[in-house]
Design an enzyme around this catalytic site. Structure first.
Site, PDB file in Angstrom:
ATOM      1  N   TYR A  11      -1.349  -0.469  10.397  1.00 44.28           N
ATOM      2  CA  TYR A  11      -1.411  -0.874   8.987  1.00 44.28           C
ATOM      3  C   TYR A  11      -0.185  -0.374   8.237  1.00 44.28           C
ATOM      4  CZ  TYR A  11      -3.150  -1.417   4.220  1.00 44.28           C
ATOM      5  OH  TYR A  11      -3.288  -1.772   2.897  1.00 44.28           O
ATOM      6  N   SER A  56       0.843  -1.194   0.000  1.00 49.96           N
ATOM      7  CA  SER A  56       0.000   0.000   0.000  1.00 49.96           C
ATOM      8  C   SER A  56       0.873   1.237   0.000  1.00 49.96           C
ATOM      9  CB  SER A  56      -0.889  -0.003   1.250  1.00 49.96           C
ATOM     10  OG  SER A  56      -1.468   1.264   1.476  1.00 49.96           O
TER      11      SER A  56
END
Length: 243
Positions: free
Chosen positions: A165, A152
């Site tokens: 995350y 990501s």
């Protein structure tokens, strides 16, 4: 002479591919894309029903049945058992796709509970390390082993409130980069794909006010996932953006 053109074999014909988090979203899209390209699929996810649904789709696409393995990747012993089972059945693994992941809570670091922090790290990072550890010998048995992990943009540069995350994805990128250097002299290649802004449940959780119709569906961003899984792709240690 027949007017019917002879069907061409897919780009992944005969290649054995393991996809984690395959019951929905990007994982399910990868499974469908690989089925269209002729791959033999092993699919994992936590939900039996979700796996059976995607398997029905794959049978409609290719006429093949996938090997379904329902389990939680945070149960690391199951990863070890899966590796042994794949060795017995196939003797090799051509493509490993580490797609399963969790967003966790988007909040200040100090507000994240130790339990949740560990759960996100376990799934996004440790499970992928355990997969690499177990599947590396099988990838080396392939004529062209390919490991692909989903990352990501949150991994690159600090991003307030993205906490666990972002930390887990940054560590994942470092891990895959290290592995890529270690396998440089082998036939195995390891890379990462950043899907970008895709219409997934995780994206909706992270951006609840966003119009989902402004985003591409997972099936629309599959070309890099196919390309990096082919025997002809030789890139190694790269972060490839899907869009």
């Amino acid at each position: 002479m027949s007017n019917t053109a002879e069907a061409k074999p897919g780009r992944l014909a005969g290649r054995v591919a393991l996809v984690t988090g395959a019951s929905r979203g990007i994982g399910a899209a990868i499974a469908r894309a690989y089925a269209k390209e002729g791959a033999e699929l092993i699919l994992t996810a936590r939900t039996v029903g979700g796996l059976e649904e995607i398997d029905d789709e794959i049978r409609a696409i290719s006429g093949k049945t996938s090997l379904l393995v329902p389990f939680d990747l945070k149960d690391f012993d199951n990863i070890d058992r899966l590796g042994a089972a794949l060795y017995e059945r196939f003797g090799r693994l051509d493509v490993l796709v580490g797609n399963a992941g969790a967003l966790g809570t988007l909040s200040p670091l100090g507000h994240i509970s130790p339990k949740e922090f560990q759960e996100v790290i376990d799934l996004n990072l440790t499970a992928n390390w355990r997969l690499l550890r177990v599947m590396d010998p099988l990838l080396r048995q392939s004529a062209a082993g390919r490991a692909i992990f989903v990352t990501s943009g949150a991994a690159r540069g600090p991003r307030a409130y993205w906490g666990t995350y972002a930390i887990s994805k940054a560590a994942l990128e470092m891990m895959v980069g290290i592995y890529a250097q270690e396998i440089q002299q082998t036939k195995v290649r390891a890379n990462l794909i950043d899907p970008g802004r895709a219409r997934t449940r995780m994206r909706a959780k992270a951006y609840p006010g966003e119009d989902p119709q402004s985003l591409k569906a997972p099936d629309e961003i599959m070309e890099p996932f196919i390309t990096l899984a082919t025997a002809t792709f030789t890139g190694n240690g790269e972060v490839v953006k899907a869009q």
